[in-house]
Design a protein around this motif. Sequence first.
Motif, PDB file in Angstrom:
ATOM      1  N   CYS A   1      -4.770  -0.023   6.035  1.00 19.04           N
ATOM      2  CA  CYS A   1      -5.228   0.910   6.587  1.00 19.04           C
ATOM      3  C   CYS A   1      -6.717   1.646   5.923  1.00 19.04           C
ATOM      4  O   CYS A   1      -7.071   2.663   6.071  1.00 19.04           O
TER       5      CYS A   1
ATOM      6  N   CYS B   1       0.175   2.780   3.977  1.00 18.70           N
ATOM      7  CA  CYS B   1       0.776   2.178   5.194  1.00 18.70           C
ATOM      8  C   CYS B   1       1.837   1.182   4.789  1.00 18.70           C
ATOM      9  O   CYS B   1       2.481   0.991   5.998  1.00 18.70           O
TER      10      CYS B   1
ATOM     11  N   CYS C   1       0.984  -1.199  -0.089  1.00 19.03           N
ATOM     12  CA  CYS C   1      -0.121  -0.043  -0.036  1.00 19.03           C
ATOM     13  C   CYS C   1       0.871   1.372  -0.022  1.00 19.03           C
ATOM     14  O   CYS C   1       2.048   1.277   0.819  1.00 19.03           O
TER      15      CYS C   1
ATOM     16  N   CYS D   1      -7.084  -1.264   0.402  1.00 19.69           N
ATOM     17  CA  CYS D   1      -6.071  -1.817   1.580  1.00 19.69           C
ATOM     18  C   CYS D   1      -6.872  -2.313   2.489  1.00 19.69           C
ATOM     19  O   CYS D   1      -7.707  -1.579   3.269  1.00 19.69           O
TER      20      CYS D   1
HETATM   21 ZN   LIG Z   1      -2.588   0.771   3.438  1.00 14.61          ZN
END
Ligand SMILES: [Zn+2]
Length: 239
Positions: free
Chosen positions: A207, A182, A179, A198
């Motif tokens: 996240c 995050c 991601c 995500c």
């Molecule tokens: Zn994420």
Amino acid sequence: MPLTDTNPLCIGPRCGRGEPRQAADGTLICEVCTTRLCRDVEITPQLMRWLEQHKTPGQGGGDKVSGSQEAGTPTRLDVLSMLHDGATPIHGDDDDQIGPLSIPSTLKNWAWLIAEHRGLVYPERADVEELSAWLLRHLDWAAGQLWIDEMIGEVGALRRWAHGLAPWAVHVQELVGPCRSCGKRALVRTAGERYIECDAREVIGGCGALWTEEEYEQHVADLVGPYRRKPRKVGTKTK
Ligand SMILES: [Zn+2]
Ligand SMILES: [Zn+2]
């Protein structure tokens, strides 16, 4: 309003898994929650078409095996209740406790509320496709209203319920790239959807951010760039 350089925190449900992001300018929710709401409203006509194909048990989503809907053909009441006018949540209810919600009724309720607040003509005869388009046009405004968290919760529940009722047809692909926000390898792509998500479920720990295909590809290209010779190295575990 006093001028500050920080916006209020996003009121979107479970935003940032307990650590809400900052709301976007002039709204009460962050960009991730805005994108999510957009996606969840936009996808409702697709959910209708898809549930329509799963009204009888065992239907695999393709062509029906036998032609006519004869008397006695079993139908799935849970699927029907999403397709037809009917159940909508009472504010504050946990959606897991009340069963599948009606897609048309849920959208109608929000369209009615928005029309009422803004002094617009409520699109009385609109079907789900039209309601979805109507709602999308008013999301910018809705993002600044105190009930926006409830709207996000209810509309999001439609997608979760529909996927839960006919899960065999959902093609979900786990992506290898991390991601952008995050860094976790928690990205999933659901067939037919515009955004890569995500996965913020507890077990996965992502996240909740949403990325377009282009954003994802760009991020992967940026990561792979310096290591192009040995792309395997990029796969080192994050924490
Ligand atoms: Zn994420
Ligand atoms: Zn948020």
